[in-house]
Structure formats: C-alpha cells, structure tokens
Scaffold this motif. Structure first.
Motif, PDB file in Angstrom:
ATOM      1  N   THR A 169       0.870  -1.170   0.000  1.00 22.32           N
ATOM      2  CA  THR A 169       0.000   0.000   0.000  1.00 22.32           C
ATOM      3  C   THR A 169       0.908   1.221   0.000  1.00 22.32           C
ATOM      4  O   THR A 169       1.763   1.350   0.873  1.00 22.32           O
ATOM      5  CB  THR A 169      -0.884   0.040   1.260  1.00 22.32           C
ATOM      6  N   ILE A 218      -0.980   6.592  -3.918  1.00 22.67           N
ATOM      7  CA  ILE A 218      -1.311   5.738  -5.063  1.00 22.67           C
ATOM      8  C   ILE A 218      -2.384   4.715  -4.692  1.00 22.67           C
ATOM      9  O   ILE A 218      -3.387   4.566  -5.376  1.00 22.67           O
ATOM     10  CB  ILE A 218      -0.067   4.986  -5.600  1.00 22.67           C
ATOM     11  N   THR A 242      -3.218   0.642  -3.592  1.00 23.75           N
ATOM     12  CA  THR A 242      -2.704  -0.727  -3.596  1.00 23.75           C
ATOM     13  C   THR A 242      -1.785  -0.936  -4.797  1.00 23.75           C
ATOM     14  O   THR A 242      -2.173  -0.648  -5.927  1.00 23.75           O
ATOM     15  CB  THR A 242      -3.880  -1.712  -3.671  1.00 23.75           C
ATOM     16  N   VAL A 243      -0.579  -1.435  -4.520  1.00 23.73           N
ATOM     17  CA  VAL A 243       0.378  -1.652  -5.603  1.00 23.73           C
ATOM     18  C   VAL A 243       0.903  -3.099  -5.578  1.00 23.73           C
ATOM     19  O   VAL A 243       1.779  -3.435  -4.798  1.00 23.73           O
ATOM     20  CB  VAL A 243       1.563  -0.656  -5.510  1.00 23.73           C
ATOM     21  N   VAL A 298       3.189  -5.998  -7.037  1.00 24.78           N
ATOM     22  CA  VAL A 298       4.428  -5.993  -7.805  1.00 24.78           C
ATOM     23  C   VAL A 298       4.744  -7.402  -8.284  1.00 24.78           C
ATOM     24  O   VAL A 298       4.338  -8.389  -7.664  1.00 24.78           O
ATOM     25  CB  VAL A 298       5.632  -5.442  -7.008  1.00 24.78           C
ATOM     26  N   THR A 358      -1.953   2.953 -13.378  1.00 21.68           N
ATOM     27  CA  THR A 358      -0.553   3.373 -13.552  1.00 21.68           C
ATOM     28  C   THR A 358       0.340   2.143 -13.538  1.00 21.68           C
ATOM     29  O   THR A 358       0.014   1.131 -12.922  1.00 21.68           O
ATOM     30  CB  THR A 358      -0.085   4.280 -12.382  1.00 21.68           C
ATOM     31  N   GLU A 382       4.533   1.348 -12.876  1.00 17.42           N
ATOM     32  CA  GLU A 382       5.792   1.966 -12.497  1.00 17.42           C
ATOM     33  C   GLU A 382       6.919   0.955 -12.623  1.00 17.42           C
ATOM     34  O   GLU A 382       6.762  -0.209 -12.275  1.00 17.42           O
ATOM     35  CB  GLU A 382       5.694   2.463 -11.057  1.00 17.42           C
ATOM     36  N   GLU A 424       7.063   6.266 -13.918  1.00 19.93           N
ATOM     37  CA  GLU A 424       5.817   5.825 -14.541  1.00 19.93           C
ATOM     38  C   GLU A 424       6.062   5.523 -16.006  1.00 19.93           C
ATOM     39  O   GLU A 424       6.749   6.269 -16.697  1.00 19.93           O
ATOM     40  CB  GLU A 424       4.751   6.905 -14.396  1.00 19.93           C
ATOM     41  N   GLY A 435       5.555  -2.374 -10.643  1.00 24.97           N
ATOM     42  CA  GLY A 435       4.535  -2.146  -9.639  1.00 24.97           C
ATOM     43  C   GLY A 435       3.418  -1.446 -10.380  1.00 24.97           C
ATOM     44  O   GLY A 435       3.688  -0.618 -11.256  1.00 24.97           O
ATOM     45  N   PHE A 436       2.182  -1.776 -10.093  1.00 25.90           N
ATOM     46  CA  PHE A 436       1.106  -1.120 -10.837  1.00 25.90           C
ATOM     47  C   PHE A 436      -0.107  -0.942  -9.939  1.00 25.90           C
ATOM     48  O   PHE A 436      -0.143  -1.432  -8.814  1.00 25.90           O
ATOM     49  CB  PHE A 436       0.770  -1.895 -12.123  1.00 25.90           C
ATOM     50  N   ASN A 437      -1.048  -0.199 -10.439  1.00 23.42           N
ATOM     51  CA  ASN A 437      -2.232   0.089  -9.644  1.00 23.42           C
ATOM     52  C   ASN A 437      -3.465  -0.150 -10.503  1.00 23.42           C
ATOM     53  O   ASN A 437      -3.498   0.232 -11.667  1.00 23.42           O
ATOM     54  CB  ASN A 437      -2.167   1.546  -9.156  1.00 23.42           C
ATOM     55  N   LYS A 471      -5.938  -3.790  -0.863  1.00 23.93           N
ATOM     56  CA  LYS A 471      -4.812  -4.644  -0.465  1.00 23.93           C
ATOM     57  C   LYS A 471      -5.255  -6.070  -0.140  1.00 23.93           C
ATOM     58  O   LYS A 471      -4.527  -7.018  -0.381  1.00 23.93           O
ATOM     59  CB  LYS A 471      -4.110  -4.022   0.747  1.00 23.93           C
TER      60      LYS A 471
END
Ligand code: GDP
Length: 420
Positions: A232, A236, A238-239, A241, A268, A270, A275, A286-288, A294
């Motif tokens: 988290t 942004i 929750t990411v 990966v 997004t 990353e 980005e 890593g993305f959203n 989460k």
C-alpha cells in the motif's frame, strides 16, 4: 555489446568448477566489475607482480562474496559478440531449483560443467534431469579441469560418453548438446583455442555461446504477471508488484487477478521508480488497478487480461520427474507445489502412466507407485485454488517444483488444466 539477451544457467555437481567458469567468463569478456580490477591492479603493483593473473581476480571475487558486498556468481552479466548474458542462477545456491521453476530466473540455455577427473556425479544427474524437464533448449557441456587429467583425449572421450548416456536416459536430444574440453582455471578453450588440446578442433566456449539460438521473446502470448507482493503506497493506493512473464501490460488495460477473481482497469504502471505507459516480458513492475484493495489480492495470484484470464485449476495433468524421495510416491500424497510465486499443497490424485526414461514410451499404465529416477504422468488436485497454465501454451507458467521435508523431490510441467 549486443541487443539480444540470454538467460544462462550454469549447472553441474558441486566443486566441478561452476564459479571458476563464471569468473573466467567475466574475466575473458572484460566484465569483471571495474572496482574489482582496479583494486587488484593496485595490489598486484604493491606486490611487484607484473600484469594480473586470473587467480587474483577469482580471489578477489571470492573475498567480496565472503564480505557479502556485491559479487555473487548468480546475476553476473557478461557480453559476447552476439549476446548479453545474465547468469540467472547456479545450483548450489539453495534456491536454484525453486528459482528455476518459479520463473524468477527462467534460463533459456545452460552450460553443464563436468569435471574430467570426476565424471558424472549425483548433482550432474539431478541438474540434467531438471534442465530437460524444464525445457532448457540447448546444453553446452564443458568437460572441465582438463589440466588435472593432463589434457588426455581418452579421458575426455570417456566423460563425453558418460554424459551422452545420461542425456539419452532423460531423452535430451544429443543433437542439441555440444561438448568442449576446457579448463576454467587455466583458460583452455574458453576464449581461445588451446594448444594443450591439439586433438580437439571443435568450437571453443565463447563460440558455442555465440552460436546459441536466439530466445523468442514471449511478447505475443497473453499477459501473465505472477504477483510477488502487494503494497500500500500513500498517494497511489494498492500496488501489486511482480515480473511480467509473458505478454504486455498497458495503462488502460482491463485486467483480472486469478484465483482471487477480482479485476479492473490498470491506472498506472511503475518501473524503476518511473511511470511508464506499458511494460513487457522481463520487466519488474509495480502497478495500480482501479478498485482493487490490499486484501483483494495476494502473492501467488496471476494477473492477466480480462478477456483471456489466467486459468484456475480444479485438477491438472502433469509430467513429473522424481529426483529424490526416501521411499515411494503413491496416490494420495500431498506435498507442497511451488509454481511461479505460488505455494500450494496439492494431492497427487492418480498416477496415470510411468514412462520409460530411455525410450519415452509408456512403461506401465496406472502404476501403484513411483520413486526416485522415475518419470510419470500424474493427475493433481490443488488443495487451494491455483492458477497454472499448460506448458505447451504458456511455458513460463507451466512448470513447478514439488517440495517436501525441506528438499525438492520432483519437478514437472503441466500437460493439461481442467478448469473450475
Ligand atoms: P563449483 O562448486 O562448481 O562452483 O566449483 P568451484 O568453481 O568453486 O571450483 C571448485 C574447485 O576446483 C576450486 O578449488 C577451483 O579452483 C577448482 N577448479 C575449478 N576449475 C578448475 C580447472 O579447470 N582446473 C583446476 N585444476 N582446478 C579447477
């Protein structure tokens, strides 16, 4: 420098010379990190030695490794005329088998190191089994430590014969294997043809590496991104990966996570703290995703397109090779399966066929058990939802390791997935 990239595994029995060979390759291709060379140059000058010897570079690498600084033979990189190579992993590293299978370090090709004075040893067998099961395309076999056996042609031929038998046993096409007499320590037949082996006129190691076939980038396949972790991040959200195994991820794509069975639009992406609009196989991202919290997703989920989602297996059929098991494996056995980033207990529901390793033919239908050294087709039922793919469709997500009692007891590839 070249554009094409190869992931190379260095396999072979402990002490047969894998690390030395990696050091030698780094040295010969000018890839030893500059600060290591620099430091050595100073030391050599202090000690009044002219030039600098390979052994010193190796010592230096070993010392750095002990100090835990940066040098480790896995993940070292070197370039030949044709390829940029990454040493993806080396057995002996505790997680080699697991990494090789989880795709964290899927190798395209491998160099098998066999010491001329020792020949085929237990780990030689184990690693060749694995290389075969996991779809290593080509094998370069360095018969190493030729200096120890006085560069004798007879000894070389004996070991070549022994390895050839082993390859046949696991049905590795010997046309896809090339043998080279080398000394990693002395540098024979690595970057230059050696005067010590006048009886050998085949390729030297760097030539064989250059001649490897180009790996095909798996961009054409559907997106498959096994999730390693979920973070988290403030601002942004929750990411998740992970590393893209196949396909492409674009901002705006509609994706789903399986087996968690949730999805949304990629907002997004990353990579390296920047980005990016899209990411490709091999990229760690890593993305959203819009609307994903989460607790909705977890490690072991696979992210893919909403219109071609990752498969979730009710059961699956697989070809397995039993590497080491103290007794026998029967139907009902429930060890832990490691596939991509997932670890799930799975029951071997039935043992469907035992294969004859020397011919590849079915040796026995519905055998009562299998044991070390056996290859078999089995039906497997995950005890929790597991996302996995047929190896023929998405090889990157089609293999697994079976672990029990702290060791890898078998490895396999998925033949067919029966979805929920
Ligand atoms: P690994 O366990 O397979 O990584 O083996 P190492 O690279 O650590 O080598 C084991 C030992 O064999 C070390 O003492 C090396 O110096 C030695 N060694 C490796 N390659 C050669 C070689 O070509 N010739 C000789 N004489 N010794 C070697």
């Amino acid at each position: 420098m070249s554009e094409q990239h190869q992931n190379l595994a260095i396999i072979g029995h402990v002490d047969h010379g894998k690390s030395t060979l990696v050091g030698r390759l780094l040295y010969e291709t000018g890839s030893v990190p500059e600060h290591v060379i620099e430091q050595h140059r100073e030391e050599a000058e202090e000690k009044g030695k002219g030039g600098f010897e390979f052994a010193y570079v190796m010592d230096n690498l070993a010392e750095e490794r002990e100090r835990g600084v940066t040098i480790d033979i896995a993940h070292q990189e070197f370039s030949t005329d044709e390829y940029d190579f990454t040493i993806v992993d080396c057995p002996g590293h505790r997680d080699f088998v697991k990494n090789m299978i989880t795709g964290a370090s899927q190798a395209d090709n491998a160099v098998l190191v066999v010491a001329a004075d020792d020949g085929v040893a237990p780990q030689t067998q184990e690693h060749v089994f694995l290389a075969r099961t996991l779809g290593i395309d080509e094998l370069i076999i360095g018969i190493n430590k030729m200096d120890v056996v006085d560069y004798k042609e007879d000894t070389y031929n004996d070991v070549v014969e022994e390895v050839t038998q082993l390859l046949k046993q696991v049905q590795f096409d010997t046309d896809d294997a090339s043998f080279i007499p080398i000394s990693a320590f002395e540098g024979d037949n690595i970057a230059e043809a050696s005067d010590n082996t006048p009886w050998y006129d085949g390729e030297i190691l760097l030539e064989a590496l250059n001649a490897l076939p180009e790996p095909e980038p798996p961009t054409d396949a559907s997106l498959r991104l096994p999730i390693q972790d979920v973070y988290t991040i403030s601002g942004i959200g929750t990411v998740p990966v992970g590393r893209i195994e196949t396909g492409v991820m674009n901002v705006g794509d509609d994706v789903v996570f399986q087996p968690s069975d949730v999805g949304g639009e990629v907002k997004t992406i990353e990579m390296h703290h920047e980005e990016v609009p899209k990411a490709e196989p091999g990229d760690n991202v890593g993305f959203n995703v819009r609307g994903i919290g989460k607790d909705d997703i977890r490690r072991g989920d696979v992210c893919g397109p909403a219109d071609d989602p990752p498969k979730v297996a009710e059961t699956f059929q697989a070809q397995v090779v039993v590497m080491q098991h103290p007794s026998v494996i029967t139907a009902g056995y429930t060890p832990v399966f490691h596939a991509h980033t997932s670890q799930v207990a799975c029951t071997i529901e039935s043992i469907d066929k035992k294969m004859d390793p020397s011919s590849g033919e079915v040796a026995e239908e519905n055998p009562d058990f299998i044991q070390s050294g056996d290859a078999a087709v089995v039906t497997i039922r995950p005890q929790k939802p597991l996302s996995i793919e047929p190896s023929s469709e998405i090889p990157e997500l089609g293999s697994f390791a079976i672990r029990d009692m702290g060791q890898t007891i078998a490895a396999g590839k998925v033949l067919e997935v029966n979805e929920k």
